[in-house]
Design an enzyme around this catalytic site. Structure first.
Site, PDB file in Angstrom:
ATOM      1  NE  ARG A   3      42.372  40.839  50.819  1.00  0.00           N
ATOM      2  CZ  ARG A   3      41.129  41.307  50.972  1.00  0.00           C
ATOM      3  NH1 ARG A   3      40.208  40.571  51.566  1.00  0.00           N
ATOM      4  NH2 ARG A   3      40.810  42.494  50.532  1.00  0.00           N
TER       5      ARG A   3
ATOM      6  CB  ILE B  67      26.817  47.754  53.143  1.00  0.00           C
ATOM      7  CG1 ILE B  67      26.542  48.890  54.145  1.00  0.00           C
ATOM      8  CG2 ILE B  67      27.838  48.196  52.092  1.00  0.00           C
ATOM      9  CD1 ILE B  67      25.969  50.148  53.554  1.00  0.00           C
TER      10      ILE B  67
ATOM     11  NE  ARG C  23      33.399  43.394  46.991  1.00  0.00           N
ATOM     12  CZ  ARG C  23      34.496  43.367  47.757  1.00  0.00           C
ATOM     13  NH1 ARG C  23      34.718  44.338  48.611  1.00  0.00           N
ATOM     14  NH2 ARG C  23      35.351  42.376  47.664  1.00  0.00           N
ATOM     15  N   PRO C  24      29.481  45.653  41.787  1.00  0.00           N
ATOM     16  CG  PRO C  24      27.439  46.644  41.215  1.00  0.00           C
ATOM     17  CD  PRO C  24      28.086  45.785  42.263  1.00  0.00           C
ATOM     18  CB  ILE C  25      33.221  48.747  38.679  1.00  0.00           C
ATOM     19  CG1 ILE C  25      33.322  48.037  37.327  1.00  0.00           C
ATOM     20  CG2 ILE C  25      33.961  47.957  39.746  1.00  0.00           C
ATOM     21  CD1 ILE C  25      34.738  48.035  36.782  1.00  0.00           C
ATOM     22  CG  ASP C  26      26.833  50.166  38.282  1.00  0.00           C
ATOM     23  OD1 ASP C  26      27.376  49.619  39.258  1.00  0.00           O
ATOM     24  OD2 ASP C  26      25.735  50.745  38.367  1.00  0.00           O
TER      25      ASP C  26
ATOM     26  NE  ARG D 140      35.244  45.722  44.139  1.00  0.00           N
ATOM     27  CZ  ARG D 140      34.441  45.480  43.109  1.00  0.00           C
ATOM     28  NH1 ARG D 140      34.679  44.455  42.329  1.00  0.00           N
ATOM     29  NH2 ARG D 140      33.407  46.254  42.840  1.00  0.00           N
TER      30      ARG D 140
END
Length: 419
Positions: free
Chosen positions: A398, A328, A122-125, A93
């Site tokens: 991770r 969240i 989880r948009p990146i707008d 991500r």
């Protein structure tokens, strides 16, 4: 493929060190690309798969990278590619920070769409909104994000939702924009502050990080520097919860107690003793006296969503009914079915989990469905009666450095074995 084999029921005693913050390191490493002069030397970098992945990505762009223990040096003065399109980019991500870093320095970036844990949409707008406000044209083409600008010019940007990723990403690009940028409704998490402090050490002019309004005066260039990453509040919180769940007394070193306040407050409410010192905390717990509590995940300084899953494991043996409201991420209860295999009593309705405390959990074969869920399953296995096996531990690797070694140091019976 590897698994963790745990024989539970042992109390934890001793002392462990907290590693550098994953969420800070995975943003600071891409930011080193922005140093057109000198070399960046970053200390306290955690030895985790996400960081190793980022190091390979940055190397593939043409940066010279050297790692020695917890120290990483990055030389970005050479011929740097503006295209990040390797398999590693697609796996994680945090690779989206490459967009802000490359766009800021070169006014152009092409980055494959990022992956990461499946914990919800989880948009990146908000990232794109910020880049466009600075004057960039952003397109989605063939599975990549392409951003380009003749010039980046400071702007007033209001984020529609509080987003750590968007706050950091736009902050990176704005650091090399012309004029002043004001970011409103910004995220306030400790790793946002850490990235801003790192950028300022490189020569950026960022003020207000840690509040909801950040002011960035663009500079012409950034230079290499030496910097040390803050301790990982999520890792520290995980070991605090594990101590509470197993009983015993553990001294957790290399922490910033203020970053842990929301976690400490809830553990104290459950009946756990937390003593805070300058750079360490001491956690003492009698697991037979744990009481049920309610939590709501919120942006910092509220209770962190990344600690919700480990806390849910602890709640399984607390007396009474506990309630979790996850505000969240909408898919952060995938680990519940795994906890049920161990005898937990949990009911999930939308973003709410209702947990009825049971006397004990029993060992089982379970999966780590994502990074923090993996930590939850390790905690559940440590406090359960009998033998457990935790599968799919690549998720855990991770974000948690050598988790089995740290728990063994505290007296846990846990080993890493081939599947």
């Amino acid at each position: 493929m590897e698994k963790l084999v745990v024989r539970g029921g042992k109390s934890l005693y001793g002392e462990i060190d907290t590693s550098g913050a994953k969420n800070a390191a995975v943003a600071i490493l891409p930011a080193t690309i922005m140093a057109s002069e000198g070399v960046c030397e970053i200390e306290n970098i955690p030895d985790i798969d996400d960081v190793n992945c980022l190091e390979r990505i940055i190397g593939s762009l043409g940066c010279k990278i050297n790692r020695s223990g917890s120290s990483v040096t990055v030389d970005a003065r050479g011929d740097i590619r503006k295209v990040a399109d390797t398999e590693d980019v697609r796996k994680m991500r945090a690779s989206y920070y490459l967009i802000g870093a490359l766009l800021g320095r070169f006014k152009e970036a092409r980055v494959e769409l990022p992956g990461g844990c499946a914990i919800g949409v989880r948009p990146i707008d908000q990232h794109i909104k910020g880049f466009e406000a600075l004057g960039a044209t952003v397109k989605m083409e063939h599975g990549s994000i392409y951003a380009v600008a003749d010039r980046l010019i400071g702007a007033n940007i209001y984020f529609d939702v509080v987003s750590v990723g968007a706050t950091i990403n736009v902050m990176l690009a704005a650091s090399l924009a012309e004029g002043q940028t004001i970011l409103e409704n910004s995220a306030r998490e400790p790793h946002v502050v850490d990235v801003a402090n790192f950028m300022n050490t490189m020569g950026a002019d960022i003020k207000g990080a840690g509040t909801d309004v950040i002011r960035i005066n663009g500079v012409k260039s950034l230079k290499g520097c030496s910097y040390s990453v803050i301790p990982d509040q999520i890792e520290a919180g995980t070991y605090m919860i594990a101590t509470a769940a197993c009983g015993g007394e553990v001294k957790i070193m290399n922490v910033i107690p203020k970053h842990l306040e929301s976690i400490s407050a809830k553990l104290i409410e459950m009946g756990v003793s937390i003593k805070e010192y300058d750079d360490y905390v001491v956690v003492t717990s009698d697991r037979s006296k744990l009481k049920a509590i309610n939590i709501k995940t919120m942006p910092y300084p509220g209770f962190p969503t990344d600690v919700q899953q480990p806390m849910s494991a602890l709640m399984c043996i607390a007396k009474g009914r506990s309630i979790i409201n996850e505000n969240i991420w909408e898919s952060r209860f995938k680990h519940v079915d795994e906890l049920k295999k161990m005898g937990a009593s949990i009911m999930v309705e939308s973003r709410t989990a209702i947990i009825e405390g049971v006397e004990k959990l029993t060992g089982a074969v379970v999966r780590a469905t994502d990074l923090r869920a993996g930590a939850a399953m390790v905690i559940a296995a440590l406090m359960a009666e009998g033998k457990s096996e935790v599968l799919d531990i690549e998720h855990i690797d991770r974000g948690y450095p050598h988790i089995e070694d740290k728990f063994r140091k505290l007296g846990a019976d846990i080993t890493r074995e081939k599947c």
